[in-house]
Motif scaffolding. Sequence first.
Motif, PDB file in Angstrom:
ATOM      1  N   ASP A  20       0.836  -1.195   0.000  1.00  0.00           N
ATOM      2  CA  ASP A  20       0.000   0.000   0.000  1.00  0.00           C
ATOM      3  C   ASP A  20       0.869   1.241   0.000  1.00  0.00           C
ATOM      4  OD1 ASP A  20      -2.445   1.079  -0.216  1.00  0.00           O
ATOM      5  OD2 ASP A  20      -3.063   0.728   1.854  1.00  0.00           O
ATOM      6  N   ALA A  48      -1.886  -2.101  -3.694  1.00  0.00           N
ATOM      7  CA  ALA A  48      -3.119  -2.455  -2.981  1.00  0.00           C
ATOM      8  C   ALA A  48      -4.229  -1.447  -3.250  1.00  0.00           C
ATOM      9  CB  ALA A  48      -2.848  -2.561  -1.484  1.00  0.00           C
ATOM     10  N   ASN A  49      -3.887  -0.213  -3.499  1.00  0.00           N
ATOM     11  CA  ASN A  49      -4.911   0.827  -3.704  1.00  0.00           C
ATOM     12  C   ASN A  49      -4.607   1.849  -4.796  1.00  0.00           C
ATOM     13  OD1 ASN A  49      -7.083   0.383  -1.602  1.00  0.00           O
ATOM     14  ND2 ASN A  49      -5.290   0.415  -0.264  1.00  0.00           N
ATOM     15  N   LYS A  52      -6.356   2.188  -8.200  1.00  0.00           N
ATOM     16  CA  LYS A  52      -7.819   2.083  -8.261  1.00  0.00           C
ATOM     17  C   LYS A  52      -8.420   3.379  -8.807  1.00  0.00           C
ATOM     18  CE  LYS A  52      -8.076  -1.567  -4.793  1.00  0.00           C
ATOM     19  NZ  LYS A  52      -8.259  -1.906  -3.349  1.00  0.00           N
ATOM     20  N   HIS A  85      -3.743  -3.204 -10.746  1.00  0.00           N
ATOM     21  CA  HIS A  85      -5.003  -3.562 -10.082  1.00  0.00           C
ATOM     22  C   HIS A  85      -5.730  -2.308  -9.696  1.00  0.00           C
ATOM     23  CE1 HIS A  85      -7.537  -5.885  -7.253  1.00  0.00           C
ATOM     24  NE2 HIS A  85      -7.316  -4.937  -6.379  1.00  0.00           N
ATOM     25  N   ASN A  86      -6.934  -2.046 -10.110  1.00  0.00           N
ATOM     26  CA  ASN A  86      -7.746  -2.708 -11.113  1.00  0.00           C
ATOM     27  C   ASN A  86      -8.470  -1.657 -11.930  1.00  0.00           C
ATOM     28  OD1 ASN A  86     -10.287  -1.935  -9.744  1.00  0.00           O
ATOM     29  ND2 ASN A  86      -9.690  -3.440  -8.198  1.00  0.00           N
ATOM     30  N   TRP A  89     -14.331  -1.867 -10.991  1.00  0.00           N
ATOM     31  CA  TRP A  89     -14.738  -2.500  -9.741  1.00  0.00           C
ATOM     32  C   TRP A  89     -15.863  -1.656  -9.160  1.00  0.00           C
ATOM     33  CZ3 TRP A  89     -11.572  -2.259  -4.572  1.00  0.00           C
ATOM     34  CH2 TRP A  89     -11.994  -3.285  -3.695  1.00  0.00           C
ATOM     35  N   GLN A  92     -14.464   1.583  -4.154  1.00  0.00           N
ATOM     36  CA  GLN A  92     -13.393   2.578  -4.232  1.00  0.00           C
ATOM     37  C   GLN A  92     -13.439   3.376  -5.531  1.00  0.00           C
ATOM     38  OE1 GLN A  92     -10.240  -0.322  -2.683  1.00  0.00           O
ATOM     39  NE2 GLN A  92      -9.743   1.523  -1.525  1.00  0.00           N
ATOM     40  N   ASN A 135     -12.940  -6.547 -11.686  1.00  0.00           N
ATOM     41  CA  ASN A 135     -12.719  -7.145 -10.377  1.00  0.00           C
ATOM     42  C   ASN A 135     -14.079  -7.427  -9.742  1.00  0.00           C
ATOM     43  OD1 ASN A 135     -10.759  -7.860  -8.345  1.00  0.00           O
ATOM     44  ND2 ASN A 135     -11.284  -5.998  -7.203  1.00  0.00           N
ATOM     45  N   GLU A 136     -14.286  -8.649  -9.292  1.00  0.00           N
ATOM     46  CA  GLU A 136     -15.452  -8.985  -8.449  1.00  0.00           C
ATOM     47  C   GLU A 136     -16.791  -8.645  -9.102  1.00  0.00           C
ATOM     48  OE1 GLU A 136     -14.645  -7.128  -4.646  1.00  0.00           O
ATOM     49  OE2 GLU A 136     -12.966  -8.465  -4.250  1.00  0.00           O
ATOM     50  N   ASN A 181     -10.623 -11.090 -12.002  1.00  0.00           N
ATOM     51  CA  ASN A 181     -10.147 -11.364 -10.644  1.00  0.00           C
ATOM     52  C   ASN A 181     -11.337 -11.410  -9.682  1.00  0.00           C
ATOM     53  OD1 ASN A 181      -7.801 -11.517  -8.804  1.00  0.00           O
ATOM     54  ND2 ASN A 181      -8.474  -9.522  -8.041  1.00  0.00           N
ATOM     55  N   GLN A 215      -8.388 -14.794  -5.869  1.00  0.00           N
ATOM     56  CA  GLN A 215      -7.907 -13.906  -4.801  1.00  0.00           C
ATOM     57  C   GLN A 215      -7.344 -14.689  -3.612  1.00  0.00           C
ATOM     58  OE1 GLN A 215     -10.734 -10.855  -3.666  1.00  0.00           O
ATOM     59  NE2 GLN A 215     -10.826  -9.998  -5.730  1.00  0.00           N
ATOM     60  N   HIS A 217      -8.511 -15.169  -0.285  1.00  0.00           N
ATOM     61  CA  HIS A 217      -8.574 -14.650   1.088  1.00  0.00           C
ATOM     62  C   HIS A 217      -9.177 -15.750   1.965  1.00  0.00           C
ATOM     63  CE1 HIS A 217      -7.345 -10.633   0.004  1.00  0.00           C
ATOM     64  NE2 HIS A 217      -8.255 -10.596  -0.949  1.00  0.00           N
ATOM     65  N   GLU A 247      -4.289 -12.660  -4.213  1.00  0.00           N
ATOM     66  CA  GLU A 247      -4.457 -11.881  -2.971  1.00  0.00           C
ATOM     67  C   GLU A 247      -4.408 -12.776  -1.737  1.00  0.00           C
ATOM     68  OE1 GLU A 247      -7.781  -9.157  -3.142  1.00  0.00           O
ATOM     69  OE2 GLU A 247      -7.455  -8.709  -5.255  1.00  0.00           O
ATOM     70  N   TRP A 288      -1.556 -10.843  -0.036  1.00  0.00           N
ATOM     71  CA  TRP A 288      -2.161  -9.499   0.050  1.00  0.00           C
ATOM     72  C   TRP A 288      -1.574  -8.779   1.243  1.00  0.00           C
ATOM     73  CZ3 TRP A 288      -3.882  -7.270  -4.017  1.00  0.00           C
ATOM     74  CH2 TRP A 288      -4.541  -6.051  -3.930  1.00  0.00           C
ATOM     75  N   TRP A 296      -5.076  -5.436   5.628  1.00  0.00           N
ATOM     76  CA  TRP A 296      -6.436  -4.908   5.500  1.00  0.00           C
ATOM     77  C   TRP A 296      -7.425  -5.692   6.363  1.00  0.00           C
ATOM     78  CZ3 TRP A 296     -10.706  -7.030   2.235  1.00  0.00           C
ATOM     79  CH2 TRP A 296     -10.532  -8.399   1.976  1.00  0.00           C
TER      80      TRP A 296
HETATM   81  C1  XIL Z   1      -8.429  -3.654  -0.183  1.00  0.00           C
HETATM   82  C2  XIL Z   1      -7.231  -2.869   0.327  1.00  0.00           C
HETATM   83  O1  XIL Z   1      -6.239  -3.747   0.794  1.00  0.00           O
HETATM   84  C3  XIL Z   1      -7.679  -1.934   1.449  1.00  0.00           C
HETATM   85  O2  XIL Z   1      -6.610  -1.102   1.850  1.00  0.00           O
HETATM   86  C4  XIL Z   1      -8.834  -1.071   0.956  1.00  0.00           C
HETATM   87  O3  XIL Z   1      -9.320  -0.285   2.019  1.00  0.00           O
HETATM   88  C5  XIL Z   1      -9.963  -1.948   0.423  1.00  0.00           C
HETATM   89  O4  XIL Z   1      -9.461  -2.784  -0.595  1.00  0.00           O
HETATM   90  N1  XIL Z   1     -10.236  -7.570  -2.897  1.00  0.00           N
HETATM   91  C6  XIL Z   1      -9.539  -6.746  -3.759  1.00  0.00           C
HETATM   92  C7  XIL Z   1      -8.654  -5.695  -3.214  1.00  0.00           C
HETATM   93  O5  XIL Z   1      -9.590  -6.955  -4.970  1.00  0.00           O
HETATM   94  O6  XIL Z   1      -8.610  -4.559  -4.035  1.00  0.00           O
HETATM   95  C8  XIL Z   1      -9.039  -5.305  -1.806  1.00  0.00           C
HETATM   96  O7  XIL Z   1      -8.043  -4.427  -1.299  1.00  0.00           O
HETATM   97  C9  XIL Z   1      -9.178  -6.528  -0.935  1.00  0.00           C
HETATM   98  C10 XIL Z   1     -10.267  -7.426  -1.471  1.00  0.00           C
END
Ligand code: XIL
Length: 327
Positions: A20, A48-49, A52, A85-86, A89, A92, A135-136, A181, A215, A217, A247, A288, A296
């Motif tokens: 970040d 990470a941001n 965007k 990235h990205n 979406w 953001q 994304n998503e 993604n 991703q 997570h 991620e 991530w 995050w």
């Molecule tokens: C997250 C960042 O890490 C945070 O700092 C921000 O506040 C929110 O987004 N999926 C994604 C990423 O594709 O862009 C996200 O990143 C986490 C979930």
Amino acid sequence: GFNKAAKSLSPKRYFGTAADIPGTGENQDPYYMAELNNTKDFGQLTPANIMKWYATEPEQGVFNYTGGNDFLALAEANGQIVRCHNLVWYNQLPYWLTNPTTNWTAATLTAVMENHITNLIEYWGDRCYAWDVVNEALNDDGSWRETIFYEVIGPSYFDIAYKTAQAAVKAKGLKVKLYYNDYNIEYPGNKSTAAQNLVKGLQSQKIKIDGVGLQSHFIIGETPSQATQESNMAAFTGLGVDVAVTELDVRSPNLPPTAAQETQQKADYQSTVGACANTQRCVGVTVWDFDDTYSWIPSTFPGQGYGDLFFQPGGPDTPLVKKVAAD
Ligand code: XIL
């Protein structure tokens, strides 16, 4: 250990991390930065941001490349490749785009989306190894997520985004890979099937899609098994696209984790890294971020954490400790 796992991916595959920077305390923390710049551990970075939409087009038609340029310069100085990235979406986004009093039509929002995609792909070109174009886009049941793009343009926004990205790649003669993604597509189920159908839909129209980002997570003890992840990766690569773990983190659902959870976490990281290593078209693994201090997870999942590879027992600006000894 993590190092060993990373080594087994190299040099054919990258092992990387999100970061970040610039913009948070991370880049002021010398211990964090030393590890980020440790190219033995990280051969790839993802912002990470800072790439965007809210950051890159804060006002309509006014682009801000400063943060992205700084990020790329750091990676390039280290010889690390970058997954950009990205582009599209639901989250953001800048206020000028989401402001409810703006009466977008399918035509005006499509033009805005096309301009954003074209501008960033052409500006950063092959300094990006890959772009997450959309994304998503999906709900967990496999239906379309009701984003502003879906509501105003309809499902065709998805194909339009990739068509636009492809045109930019072609106009500039680029090599940058175009990805979809998402999360919860790391194991077979409605959402993974829906993501495969998105790939097939583009392919049936001869629209470029090079890869799918898983991703990953995960939660300690709930990470899909390595075999499950491998067969799921095979379902994507069987369509003729690459996959990447984009991620990865493995959070503890309770804090602090128990000793058993700490052991399980190591096994969970290894299942994902192992699945990628065993999959020919899995191009690499990105965590991530690598330091709990800047993760995050705690702000997004209150009460959870401990998901990253390192922590700082002394707090920010103190030495990093690896959770799993290198072996
Ligand atoms: C997250 C960042 O890490 C945070 O700092 C921000 O506040 C929110 O987004 N999926 C994604 C990423 O594709 O862009 C996200 O990143 C986490 C979930």
